[in-house]
Design an enzyme around this catalytic site. Structure first.
Site, PDB file in Angstrom:
ATOM      1  N   ILE A   1       0.837  -1.211   0.000  1.00 37.27           N
ATOM      2  CA  ILE A   1       0.000   0.000   0.000  1.00 37.27           C
ATOM      3  C   ILE A   1       0.868   1.255   0.000  1.00 37.27           C
ATOM      4  O   ILE A   1       0.638   2.189  -0.770  1.00 37.27           O
ATOM      5  CB  ILE A   1      -0.961   0.002   1.208  1.00 37.27           C
ATOM      6  CG1 ILE A   1      -1.970  -1.145   1.076  1.00 37.27           C
ATOM      7  CG2 ILE A   1      -1.686   1.351   1.318  1.00 37.27           C
ATOM      8  CD1 ILE A   1      -2.854  -1.345   2.296  1.00 37.27           C
TER       9      ILE A   1
ATOM     10  N   PHE B   1       2.287   2.215  -3.311  1.00 38.58           N
ATOM     11  CA  PHE B   1       1.370   2.767  -4.309  1.00 38.58           C
ATOM     12  C   PHE B   1       0.733   4.085  -3.879  1.00 38.58           C
ATOM     13  O   PHE B   1       0.327   4.886  -4.719  1.00 38.58           O
ATOM     14  CB  PHE B   1       0.280   1.744  -4.658  1.00 38.58           C
ATOM     15  CG  PHE B   1       0.775   0.672  -5.592  1.00 38.58           C
ATOM     16  CD1 PHE B   1       0.852   0.910  -6.965  1.00 38.58           C
ATOM     17  CD2 PHE B   1       1.194  -0.555  -5.114  1.00 38.58           C
ATOM     18  CE1 PHE B   1       1.319  -0.062  -7.837  1.00 38.58           C
ATOM     19  CE2 PHE B   1       1.678  -1.544  -5.972  1.00 38.58           C
ATOM     20  CZ  PHE B   1       1.733  -1.295  -7.339  1.00 38.58           C
ATOM     21  N   GLU B   2       0.623   4.299  -2.566  1.00 33.21           N
ATOM     22  CA  GLU B   2       0.123   5.586  -2.075  1.00 33.21           C
ATOM     23  C   GLU B   2       1.345   6.465  -1.858  1.00 33.21           C
ATOM     24  O   GLU B   2       2.153   6.209  -0.995  1.00 33.21           O
ATOM     25  CB  GLU B   2      -0.627   5.408  -0.740  1.00 33.21           C
ATOM     26  CG  GLU B   2      -1.744   4.393  -0.750  1.00 33.21           C
ATOM     27  CD  GLU B   2      -3.066   4.957  -1.260  1.00 33.21           C
ATOM     28  OE1 GLU B   2      -3.173   6.187  -1.401  1.00 33.21           O
ATOM     29  OE2 GLU B   2      -3.967   4.148  -1.516  1.00 33.21           O
ATOM     30  N   HIS B   3       1.455   7.504  -2.635  1.00 33.33           N
ATOM     31  CA  HIS B   3       2.577   8.432  -2.557  1.00 33.33           C
ATOM     32  C   HIS B   3       2.686   9.037  -1.149  1.00 33.33           C
ATOM     33  O   HIS B   3       1.697   9.491  -0.603  1.00 33.33           O
ATOM     34  CB  HIS B   3       2.297   9.503  -3.620  1.00 33.33           C
ATOM     35  CG  HIS B   3       3.223  10.631  -3.629  1.00 33.33           C
ATOM     36  ND1 HIS B   3       4.548  10.474  -3.946  1.00 33.33           N
ATOM     37  CD2 HIS B   3       3.044  11.940  -3.354  1.00 33.33           C
ATOM     38  CE1 HIS B   3       5.127  11.658  -3.870  1.00 33.33           C
ATOM     39  NE2 HIS B   3       4.245  12.557  -3.516  1.00 33.33           N
TER      40      HIS B   3
END
Ligand SMILES: *[C@@H]1O[C@H](CO)[C@@H](O)[C@H](O)[C@H]1NC(C)=O
Length: 165
Positions: free
Chosen positions: A28, A31-33
């Site tokens: 996660i 993919f989450e900046h």
């Protein structure tokens, strides 16, 4: 005394959600900046850390800039709701399967997960069919239109790989 301790342990077990494993958190977070400061995201929402949505989830008490460790703590709290709905639906899955499903559900919501073919496949213990269903969730809304997004294609592939590991 023994009985009291057993009852206490049972109570703790009931309120404690199953936690996503480190492989799931890494997925996660990849993919989450990560953003240490508050920013306005693509759809106009005040956000911080690993995509923490201030409008939906609140940001009182968060003092920017935040560290990656703090962002991870915030993410873990944000995931509890999704850990709970996945655990309630499919308590029999293994830790990697659970982590992949929490990552997906964090994106698509508990409602969509609850009505998904993926869940139906899992309940039938058809794991290969379930793994192939991750790819059905690659669409996002851009300018009012639902289109396949490259980032989601990559994330779903990573979730499928973790699910099968
Ligand atoms: C699993 O699901 C696939 C796709 O729906 C289906 O073709 C296959 O027969 C199923 N396997 C079993 C063992 O039910």
């Amino acid at each position: 005394m023994h009985k009291i301790i057993s009852v206490l342990l049972l109570a703790v077990a009931l309120v404690n959600a199953r936690d996503i494993n480190q492989a799931g958190l890494d997925l996660i977070e990849g993919f989450e900046h990560f953003e240490p400061n508050f920013y306005i995201d693509a759809v106009g929402i005040r956000t911080i850390g690993y995509g923490h949505n201030c409008e939906a989830l609140g940001c009182s008490g968060i003092e920017a800039p935040i560290s990656k460790a703090t962002a991870e703590d915030i993410l873990k709290k944000d995931l509890v709701k999704f850990e709970n709905c996945v655990q309630n639906a499919v308590p029999f899955v293994n830790d990697n399967q659970f982590a992949a499903l929490v990552s997906l559900t964090f994106n698509i919501g508990c409602g969509n997960f609850g009505e998904s073919t993926l869940l139906k496949d899992l309940k039938a213990k058809n794991y290969s069919a379930a793994a192939n269903e991750f790819a059905s969730w690659c669409k996002g809304t851009v300018g009012g239109k639902k289109i396949v997004l490259n980032g989601l294609v990559k994330r779903r592939a990573a979730e499928k790989a973790l699910f099968l590991k």
